[in-house]
Design a protein around this motif. Structure first.
Motif, short mmCIF file in Angstrom:
data_model
loop_
_atom_site.label_atom_id
_atom_site.label_comp_id
_atom_site.label_asym_id
_atom_site.label_seq_id
_atom_site.Cartn_x
_atom_site.Cartn_y
_atom_site.Cartn_z
N GLN A 129 0.61 -1.25 0.02
CA GLN A 129 -0.10 -0.02 0.01
C GLN A 129 0.94 1.23 -0.24
O GLN A 129 0.37 2.31 0.33
CB GLN A 129 -0.78 -0.07 1.15
N LYS A 133 -4.05 3.25 -3.07
CA LYS A 133 -4.81 2.63 -4.13
C LYS A 133 -4.25 2.60 -5.60
O LYS A 133 -4.32 1.55 -6.35
CB LYS A 133 -6.38 3.28 -3.91
N GLN A 155 -7.68 -5.84 -7.62
CA GLN A 155 -8.13 -4.49 -7.98
C GLN A 155 -9.62 -4.56 -7.25
O GLN A 155 -10.20 -3.60 -6.63
CB GLN A 155 -8.25 -4.37 -9.42
N LYS A 190 -7.90 0.83 0.60
CA LYS A 190 -9.05 1.43 0.01
C LYS A 190 -9.95 0.51 -0.68
O LYS A 190 -9.42 -0.03 -1.68
CB LYS A 190 -8.81 2.84 -0.65
N THR A 193 -10.17 -2.11 -3.64
CA THR A 193 -8.93 -2.92 -3.75
C THR A 193 -8.61 -3.88 -2.42
O THR A 193 -9.19 -3.56 -1.43
CB THR A 193 -7.69 -2.02 -3.72
#
Length: 267
Positions: A129, A133, A155, A190, A193
């Protein structure tokens, strides 16, 4: 290196690919109970992307990047396996390219890894991360465009349900590769994802799904432990026991960035 048979635990802590050829690849032969076919699965460590690595890969003459020279003594070992797996512990989020603490490496890194012979890159780790995102999504899309198999980040739930677990058939043996991480350095994943986290219910569901899809071997690759510690801690032992009790055939550990213990447990 020992044979790894069904329902045994194998804890591996490979070196990372950080600098100075401080690298170790562990090559093990897996044999299914249901078949006499044998194959080699090469399990490597963390593909890191620190600043000095990025600068060293830069080709001054044309301002492109080439990571292959750093692997010149390893390429034959990567390619000799039936399948080679490593942990991509950077994002491919595009420029500016940066190392620690929030990694973004050139796309050429992943492309060179495929050219060197890596077949699978796992992507669930504490740096998944690093670029948010957009970085996570771009990493997946670049790996797809290169044509290299990957698992661990997704995704959205549709992609997760379709592609996880990753199952590869090697010489007649169906191997399910699972991938989990202990966390993402406190950075929130987020919606929509996904990053596969160490979670007991998620682990159970993934193993059940692999078995329903007729996997002969189930191999979780887990990002866990304490950096630079050569011995597993009680938390890792707890997760390892759960994975073993659920029928995993080998448990591969990443993240500590140093050589460490491994064990066989036929209980």
């Amino acid at each position: 290196m020992p044979y790894v048979f069904k329902n045994q635990v194998l804890l591996l802590y490979p070196f990372d690919f950080a600098s100075n050829n401080k690298i170790a690849g562990y090559i093990h032969r897996f044999q299914s109970e249901q078949t006499t076919r044998k194959h080699f699965t090469s399990l490597w460590g963390d593909l890191m992307g620190h600043g000095p690595q990025i600068r060293a890969a830069l080709v001054d003459s044309n301002q492109t990047y080439d990571y292959k020279p750093g692997f010149q003594y390893l390429e034959e070992y990567i390619k000799q396996a039936d399948i080679s797996v490593a942990n991509l512990e950077v994002t491919l989020a595009g420029p500016p390219f940066k190392g620690y603490p929030q990694f973004s490496s050139p796309d050429a890194y992943a492309r060179n890894m495929k050219e060197l012979g890596f077949d699978i890159l796992v992507t669930a780790n504490n740096h998944s991360q690093d670029r948010g995102k957009k970085g996570l999504v771009r990493t997946i899309r670049i790996l797809d465009s290169i044509g290299i198999d990957h698992t661990g980040t997704f995704q959205d739930t549709t992609e997760f349900e379709r592609n996880y677990p990753l199952i590869k058939t090697i010489k007649g043996t169906r191997i399910a590769f699972l991938n989990f991480t202990y966390g993402t350095n406190g950075l929130r994943v987020k919606h929509p994802t996904m990053v596969n986290m160490l979670d007991s219910q998620h682990i159970i569901q993934a193993i059940e799904k692999a078995k329903k899809r007729n996997a002969d071997l189930v191999i979780p690759i887990v990002h866990w432990g304490t950096e630079y510690q050569r011995y597993e801690n009680h938390i890792q032992r707890g997760w390892a026991q759960l994975l073993a009790d659920l029928g995993c055939d080998a448990i591969v550990g990443m993240h500590p960035s140093c050589g460490a213990t491994h064990q066989n447990d036929s209980k």
